[in-house]
Motif scaffolding. Sequence first.
Motif, short mmCIF file in Angstrom:
data_model
loop_
_atom_site.label_atom_id
_atom_site.label_comp_id
_atom_site.label_asym_id
_atom_site.label_seq_id
_atom_site.Cartn_x
_atom_site.Cartn_y
_atom_site.Cartn_z
N LEU A 43 55.08 83.60 -44.56
CA LEU A 43 56.33 82.97 -44.17
C LEU A 43 55.96 81.86 -43.19
CD1 LEU A 43 59.53 83.14 -44.31
CD2 LEU A 43 59.32 84.19 -42.05
N ILE A 44 56.27 80.62 -43.53
CA ILE A 44 55.89 79.47 -42.72
C ILE A 44 57.11 78.87 -42.05
CG2 ILE A 44 54.73 77.23 -42.73
CD1 ILE A 44 52.93 79.56 -43.53
N ASP A 45 57.01 78.64 -40.75
CA ASP A 45 58.09 78.04 -39.97
C ASP A 45 58.04 76.53 -40.13
OD1 ASP A 45 59.96 77.26 -38.11
OD2 ASP A 45 59.10 78.40 -36.44
N LEU A 46 59.11 75.94 -40.68
CA LEU A 46 59.21 74.50 -40.86
C LEU A 46 59.98 73.82 -39.74
CD1 LEU A 46 59.95 74.27 -44.70
CD2 LEU A 46 57.74 74.31 -43.54
N GLY A 47 60.38 74.59 -38.74
CA GLY A 47 61.09 74.02 -37.61
C GLY A 47 62.57 73.83 -37.88
N ASP A 48 63.24 73.17 -36.95
CA ASP A 48 64.68 72.95 -37.03
C ASP A 48 64.94 71.66 -37.80
OD1 ASP A 48 67.37 72.62 -36.73
OD2 ASP A 48 67.39 72.74 -34.54
N CYS A 49 65.26 71.80 -39.06
CA CYS A 49 65.49 70.62 -39.90
C CYS A 49 66.90 70.07 -39.76
CB CYS A 49 65.20 70.96 -41.37
SG CYS A 49 63.45 71.28 -41.68
N SER A 50 67.74 70.73 -38.97
CA SER A 50 69.08 70.19 -38.72
C SER A 50 69.04 69.14 -37.62
CB SER A 50 70.06 71.31 -38.34
OG SER A 50 69.70 71.88 -37.10
N ASP A 51 67.93 69.12 -36.85
CA ASP A 51 67.75 68.13 -35.80
C ASP A 51 67.17 66.87 -36.42
OD1 ASP A 51 67.28 66.63 -33.57
OD2 ASP A 51 65.74 67.96 -32.72
N LEU A 52 68.03 65.98 -36.86
CA LEU A 52 67.57 64.81 -37.59
C LEU A 52 66.77 63.86 -36.74
CD1 LEU A 52 70.76 64.15 -39.75
CD2 LEU A 52 68.68 65.39 -40.36
N GLU A 53 66.89 63.95 -35.41
CA GLU A 53 66.08 63.11 -34.54
C GLU A 53 64.60 63.44 -34.69
OE1 GLU A 53 66.96 60.53 -32.59
OE2 GLU A 53 68.92 60.74 -33.54
N SER A 54 64.31 64.70 -35.07
CA SER A 54 62.91 65.11 -35.21
C SER A 54 62.24 64.38 -36.36
CB SER A 54 62.82 66.63 -35.44
OG SER A 54 63.40 66.98 -36.68
N ALA A 55 63.04 63.85 -37.27
CA ALA A 55 62.46 63.14 -38.41
C ALA A 55 61.72 61.89 -37.96
CB ALA A 55 63.55 62.76 -39.40
N ARG A 56 62.13 61.34 -36.82
CA ARG A 56 61.49 60.13 -36.33
C ARG A 56 60.05 60.38 -35.90
NH1 ARG A 56 66.36 57.64 -32.54
NH2 ARG A 56 67.91 57.41 -34.21
N SER A 57 59.76 61.60 -35.45
CA SER A 57 58.39 61.92 -35.01
C SER A 57 57.77 62.98 -35.90
CB SER A 57 58.43 62.42 -33.56
OG SER A 57 59.25 63.58 -33.45
N ASP A 58 58.18 62.98 -37.18
CA ASP A 58 57.74 64.05 -38.07
C ASP A 58 56.25 64.00 -38.37
OD1 ASP A 58 59.15 66.27 -39.11
OD2 ASP A 58 58.62 65.63 -41.13
N GLY A 59 55.61 62.86 -38.07
CA GLY A 59 54.16 62.80 -38.24
C GLY A 59 53.44 63.78 -37.35
N GLU A 60 54.12 64.25 -36.29
CA GLU A 60 53.53 65.21 -35.37
C GLU A 60 53.85 66.65 -35.76
OE1 GLU A 60 55.01 64.20 -31.54
OE2 GLU A 60 54.28 62.13 -31.60
N PHE A 61 54.64 66.83 -36.79
CA PHE A 61 55.04 68.17 -37.19
C PHE A 61 53.87 68.97 -37.73
CE2 PHE A 61 56.17 70.86 -40.85
CZ PHE A 61 56.81 71.88 -40.17
N VAL A 62 53.75 70.23 -37.28
CA VAL A 62 52.70 71.14 -37.75
C VAL A 62 53.37 72.43 -38.21
CG1 VAL A 62 50.65 72.48 -37.16
CG2 VAL A 62 50.97 70.20 -36.18
N PRO A 63 53.27 72.80 -39.49
CA PRO A 63 53.84 74.07 -39.94
C PRO A 63 53.10 75.23 -39.30
CG PRO A 63 52.48 73.10 -41.65
CD PRO A 63 52.58 72.07 -40.56
N LYS A 64 53.80 76.34 -39.09
CA LYS A 64 53.18 77.49 -38.42
C LYS A 64 53.48 78.78 -39.17
CE LYS A 64 53.00 75.53 -33.77
NZ LYS A 64 53.27 75.77 -32.32
N LEU A 65 52.51 79.68 -39.16
CA LEU A 65 52.69 80.99 -39.78
C LEU A 65 53.60 81.83 -38.90
CD1 LEU A 65 51.86 83.04 -42.02
CD2 LEU A 65 50.00 83.75 -40.50
N ALA A 66 54.76 82.21 -39.44
CA ALA A 66 55.75 82.96 -38.66
C ALA A 66 55.77 84.44 -39.00
CB ALA A 66 57.14 82.37 -38.88
N GLY A 67 55.33 84.80 -40.20
CA GLY A 67 55.39 86.21 -40.59
C GLY A 67 54.73 86.47 -41.92
N ILE A 68 54.76 87.74 -42.31
CA ILE A 68 54.24 88.19 -43.60
C ILE A 68 55.41 88.72 -44.42
CG2 ILE A 68 52.69 89.82 -44.77
CD1 ILE A 68 51.25 87.59 -43.27
N PHE A 69 55.60 88.13 -45.59
CA PHE A 69 56.70 88.53 -46.45
C PHE A 69 56.47 89.95 -46.97
CE2 PHE A 69 58.26 88.61 -50.97
CZ PHE A 69 59.58 88.88 -50.64
#
Length: 273
Positions: free
Chosen positions: A221-247
């Motif tokens: 299970l990978i955390d993609l962050g808060d995609c409702s925060d559209l301001e984050s799209a401006r700095s999405d080059g800094e986004f790093v997916p993270k392992l949040a759990g095991i399905f």
Amino acid sequence: MPDPNTSRCLKLAALRHEHAHQLMGKAVRPIYYVDMDGYPLHEGSCVLVEIDEEKYVITASHVIDASTKHDSALYIGGADSLVEISGGDYLRSPRSGDNANDDPYDFAVWKGSAQAIAALGDLPYISSRQFSLAPSTAAGNVYSVFGYPTTKNRFRQRKQRRVKSQLWHYYSVTRDGAKAAEKMGVDGVHHIFIGYDKHSKWPNGRRIDSLKPQGASGGALIDLGDCSDLESARSDGEFVPKLAGIFIEHHNKVLISTRIGVILQSLQDAGYI
């Protein structure tokens, strides 16, 4: 008329999901058992992780139980061959009984020998620096699930005793898991619940039937962050997916995962790390 903010949110989620797939997809591996004729059959999924420079394999505990169920060793799909899960050390989540269904956390960690790890080949491992250890889930968070459902992994070449694996990946927002947690006998704090309905949509809007996720258990299970925060799209080059759990399981309209922090704490308590 569709909400433009929703459309942009879904577009951002799709981009992050694909980034996670490229970065972490190969760290999620299929698990097999062999039938009486020695042919491999798909059973579940697992995730390769690295903690304090030590390499581990995490899966669902009920996947490990398949070894007894089928009277067979289990094998991980490595880069070039199947590698037996044998030797090394195990840590499994506690249960309230002998039945795997009595285990609401349902995880197993295998620290294979150096020889077994080497046999898996040139594969990426998800570093503990890429773990999402947040104790709670933000309402706007989107998550990806990566695993190997049995329905997509039935292909095999019997004469060559070879299998062809196909990774499945899906993303969705969080959903109320109170009913599922009650059925599991827990409060849900140590789990993450995301939506999973009878029908799904491709990023292009195409509507399809959702597949049965059986066999994806033990996947990531990978955390993609808060995609409702559209301001984050401006700095999405800094986004790093993270392992949040095991399905671990599908219940009604939610996919359920055990938080990686619970597994990490169990490793610490057992003296592995």
